[in-house]
Design an enzyme around this catalytic site. Sequence first.
Site, PDB file in Angstrom:
ATOM      1  N   LYS A  70       0.800  -1.230   0.000  1.00  0.00           N
ATOM      2  CA  LYS A  70       0.000   0.000   0.000  1.00  0.00           C
ATOM      3  C   LYS A  70       0.836   1.287   0.000  1.00  0.00           C
ATOM      4  O   LYS A  70       0.414   2.288  -0.560  1.00  0.00           O
ATOM      5  CB  LYS A  70      -0.969   0.017   1.187  1.00  0.00           C
ATOM      6  CG  LYS A  70      -2.159  -0.916   1.018  1.00  0.00           C
ATOM      7  CD  LYS A  70      -3.143  -0.732   2.163  1.00  0.00           C
ATOM      8  CE  LYS A  70      -4.436  -1.479   1.894  1.00  0.00           C
ATOM      9  NZ  LYS A  70      -5.483  -1.128   2.872  1.00  0.00           N
ATOM     10  N   GLY A 131      -5.251   2.396  18.384  1.00  0.00           N
ATOM     11  CA  GLY A 131      -4.219   2.015  17.418  1.00  0.00           C
ATOM     12  C   GLY A 131      -3.785   3.195  16.573  1.00  0.00           C
ATOM     13  O   GLY A 131      -4.570   4.114  16.325  1.00  0.00           O
ATOM     14  N   GLY A 133      -1.651   2.653  13.547  1.00  0.00           N
ATOM     15  CA  GLY A 133      -1.003   2.112  12.351  1.00  0.00           C
ATOM     16  C   GLY A 133      -1.651   2.651  11.083  1.00  0.00           C
ATOM     17  O   GLY A 133      -2.341   3.671  11.093  1.00  0.00           O
ATOM     18  N   GLY A 252     -16.223  -4.962  10.787  1.00  0.00           N
ATOM     19  CA  GLY A 252     -15.390  -4.595   9.647  1.00  0.00           C
ATOM     20  C   GLY A 252     -15.872  -5.087   8.299  1.00  0.00           C
ATOM     21  O   GLY A 252     -15.368  -4.653   7.259  1.00  0.00           O
TER      22      GLY A 252
END
Length: 289
Positions: A70, A131, A133, A252
Site C-alpha cells: 500500500k 491504534g 497504524g 469490519g
Amino acid sequence: MITGKTKLLGVIGHPVEHSLSPVMHNAAIAQLGLDYVYLPFPIAPDNLEAAIALLATIGVVGFSVTIPHKQAIIPLLSEISPVAQAIGAVNTVTRQNNQWVGTNTDIEGFIAPLQTTYKRDWSQQIAVILGNGGAARAVVAGCYQLGFAEIHVVGRNVQRLEEFRHSWENSPIAENLQVHTWDYLAKLIPQANLLVNTTPIGMYPQVDESPLSAEELVNLQTGTIAYDLIYIPKPTQFLQKAQQQGAIIIDGLEMLVQQGVAALKIWLQQDDIPVDVMRQALIKHLGLK
C-alpha cells in the site's frame, strides 16, 4: 465465460490467497452481466515494480492493493489522489491515459455506515481510535470528513504516537487531532461517541482477545457506536463487550464491502453497484449469519 475480450481487474498483495476481494467483486460483476473478471495476483515485494509494468502490458484496467504494497506502490504510480496522499497509502489503482493512477477508498468504506444506517450529526462529537497504524490513518481522515469536533488516537508506543501526530502537521486535521498513551483511555471512554478498534487484537485466530476489557468499557455511554475494523470473527470480543454496555456495534465486514463498492465505481465508471450482492457473497463465503 472468459475470452480474449474480457477486461481484467485484480488484487495485488503478498500473500493474496486469502483475499476476499475476488469473492465480492466477481459476484458484483456477474450480477451486472459485465465482461470483466477479478483475479488475485500474488506479487512479492521484490517484484512489485516489474509486476506493475507487466499488468499494464497485459491490459489490466484496474487493481486493488493490499499488504504489503500500500505504501511501496506510491512512487511507481504516475498520479495519486489527495486522499491517498493524506493517508500515505493506496488501495485502488486505475489505468487512465496509459498511466497508473492511485487512490484510497478505505475512507469511503469506513464512513459509509456512519453516513447511512447510523447517520447522525457528528459535528459536536468525540471519536476515540484504538491504534495508530496504517488503518488508523484512514479512520482519522474519515472522522475529520464526518466533522468530528475531537479525534483522539490512543497507542502504546510514545515515539510512534508522536510520529503519527507529526505526520498530520501540514493538514487541517491537526487542529482536531490529539494522541494519547493507553493509560489515558479511562478519561476518554466516558466521552466517546464513536470508539473504533483499528488494532489486530481479537482477529482470527486470537478470537478470545480484545483491545479493551469489560472493566475498561464499563463507563462507555449507552448509544455510543463501537466500530471494529476486524470482520472475522463477527462480532469480535471487543464488540460483544461494548454491546453489553449499551453500545451500537458495527463490524469490519461493512467497511470491506463499501471500500470495494467505491473501487468498482471507479473501475466500471458507474454508480449502480449491487452492494447487497457483494455483502451476501462474503457472508456466504465466510459461513457467517
